[in-house]
Enzyme design. Sequence first.
Site, PDB file in Angstrom:
ATOM      1  N   ASP A  85      29.626  78.356  51.949  1.00  0.00           N
ATOM      2  CA  ASP A  85      30.058  77.380  50.893  1.00  0.00           C
ATOM      3  C   ASP A  85      29.742  76.030  51.355  1.00  0.00           C
ATOM      4  OD1 ASP A  85      31.407  75.451  49.571  1.00  0.00           O
ATOM      5  OD2 ASP A  85      33.509  75.954  49.973  1.00  0.00           O
ATOM      6  N   LYS A 115      29.456  69.807  43.546  1.00  0.00           N
ATOM      7  CA  LYS A 115      29.343  68.123  44.165  1.00  0.00           C
ATOM      8  C   LYS A 115      28.077  67.616  43.763  1.00  0.00           C
ATOM      9  CE  LYS A 115      33.794  68.167  46.634  1.00  0.00           C
ATOM     10  NZ  LYS A 115      34.236  69.044  47.523  1.00  0.00           N
ATOM     11  N   PHE A 167      38.591  74.788  53.636  1.00  0.00           N
ATOM     12  CA  PHE A 167      38.716  74.374  52.167  1.00  0.00           C
ATOM     13  C   PHE A 167      37.865  74.768  51.264  1.00  0.00           C
ATOM     14  CE2 PHE A 167      38.509  71.327  48.816  1.00  0.00           C
ATOM     15  CZ  PHE A 167      39.801  71.143  48.242  1.00  0.00           C
TER      16      PHE A 167
HETATM   17  C1  LIG Z   1      35.057  70.128  47.063  1.00  0.00           C
HETATM   18  C2  LIG Z   1      34.967  71.425  47.677  1.00  0.00           C
HETATM   19  C3  LIG Z   1      35.318  72.571  46.852  1.00  0.00           C
HETATM   20  C4  LIG Z   1      35.994  72.342  45.753  1.00  0.00           C
HETATM   21  O1  LIG Z   1      35.106  71.927  44.592  1.00  0.00           O
HETATM   22  P1  LIG Z   1      35.822  71.107  43.339  1.00  0.00           P
HETATM   23  O2  LIG Z   1      34.638  70.691  42.555  1.00  0.00           O
HETATM   24  O3  LIG Z   1      36.838  70.112  43.786  1.00  0.00           O
HETATM   25  O4  LIG Z   1      36.508  72.457  42.864  1.00  0.00           O
HETATM   26  C5  LIG Z   1      35.010  73.735  47.521  1.00  0.00           C
HETATM   27  N1  LIG Z   1      34.147  73.937  48.774  1.00  0.00           N
HETATM   28  C6  LIG Z   1      34.182  72.828  49.543  1.00  0.00           C
HETATM   29  C7  LIG Z   1      33.803  72.915  51.112  1.00  0.00           C
HETATM   30  C8  LIG Z   1      34.309  71.575  48.881  1.00  0.00           C
HETATM   31  O5  LIG Z   1      34.478  70.212  49.714  1.00  0.00           O
END
Ligand SMILES: *Cc1c(COP(=O)(O)O)cnc(C)c1O
Length: 425
Positions: free
Chosen positions: A233, A274, A146
């Site tokens: 990520d 985040k 994700f």
């Molecule tokens: C939430 C998330 C995203 C996307 O972030 P948004 O601010 O919702 O665009 C990307 N990678 C990971 C691992 C995430 O948990």
Amino acid sequence: MSVLERTKSEEAIALENKYGAHNYHPLPVVLTRGEGVYVWDVDGKKYYDFLSAYSAVNQGHCHPTIINAMSEQAKTLTLTSRAFYNDLLGKYEKFATEFFGFDKLLPMNTGAEAVETALKICRKWAYEKKGLDENDAEIVVCENNFHGRTTTIISFSNDPVARKNFGPYMQGFIKIEYDNLNALEEVLSSNKNIAGFLVEPIQGEAGVYVPSEGYLKRAKALCEKYNVLFIADEVQTGIARTGRLLATCGNCSCPDKNCSGTPEVKPDVLILGKALSGGAYPVSAVLANNEIMEVIEPGTHGSTFGGNPLAAAVAMAALKVVKEEALAENADRLGAIFRRELNDYIKESEICSLVRGKGLLNAIVINDDEESDTAWNVCLRLRDNGLLAKPTHGNIIRFAPPLVMTEAELRDCVSIIIKTLKEFE
Ligand SMILES: *Cc1c(COP(=O)(O)O)cnc(C)c1O
């Protein structure tokens, strides 16, 4: 609960249903206030927040240090665009690059934008530094990843709901199994056009899958061997969530308040979002060293809001809180207690088969098939019992409270969770 109050939450839900696109399926609870580990609904009922806005609110709701920095800066200067300099962006970039140990930072707003940025940097690096022919670059990703919701990112998702009818899809991605080093080596050794490997240190959305010990370190070594960028990520796993400043820190001494993260695995490209803002404001970033980041030149990438002074002030405050309050250490310690207590319970449980995770990013697996609504019903009952959590995939419930929780609060939460699960045995 009075009839009038009940109307308030029903009314809020009805408004969203009528006037908002139905792109989420929220748990039916309408929140109006948050403080630390708690949120309150419109009826005044208090809950433990065990989602933390998907780990954006690691520092707790409305942390006074963050909110103060935000409101002071909001009164002073909010947005200049990057057409001009502002006097906070450089300070923030210095602060954050020193905090995480990289030469440079590229500021964006949302996680998905930061992922897109990392992919663009990776491709450009492949053509200009690695010497691939233009348009040949491929980026390796993992199954069940994700990384966000843009058209490019969903092109390499394998969630059918996220993809269906959003094609045509972006090319240039190769999917391999997560936590499988042989699969990685096979693709790297057989394909000369690989530019990067994009990976989540723990797959959060997929259901909190923690890879085998040493996976990230060996994957990084393979990337080095084949001159491929290792792109982490850490939008969800970063900022102390997993008991380290970054999940790629492995066994570094981050729980030490003064440790800026001597990583076990140092990504070539680090993606944050985040909790970089403590949930106060959308702030994301891509970090890399000079030889990679220098492929970005004026006009090649940008964002009107990226790097605005309000975001810079908020992010600096949010990172200071992480260090000053030793949130990584707290997450590490409380996470161990959480898993120990739940493991004890699971031994005699029929309904819950597994708890897994790292730090305060954990999940339980409900003993039922993927399509059953047991996990959803457990979450409804948790809500009734004063704790908010949400299923991820089918029968998995993620537990990710704010990291400012105390041990007494955590133990209270564990007893709410166990009491609730018992109602389903
Ligand atoms: C939430 C998330 C995203 C996307 O972030 P948004 O601010 O919702 O665009 C990307 N990678 C990971 C691992 C995430 O948990």
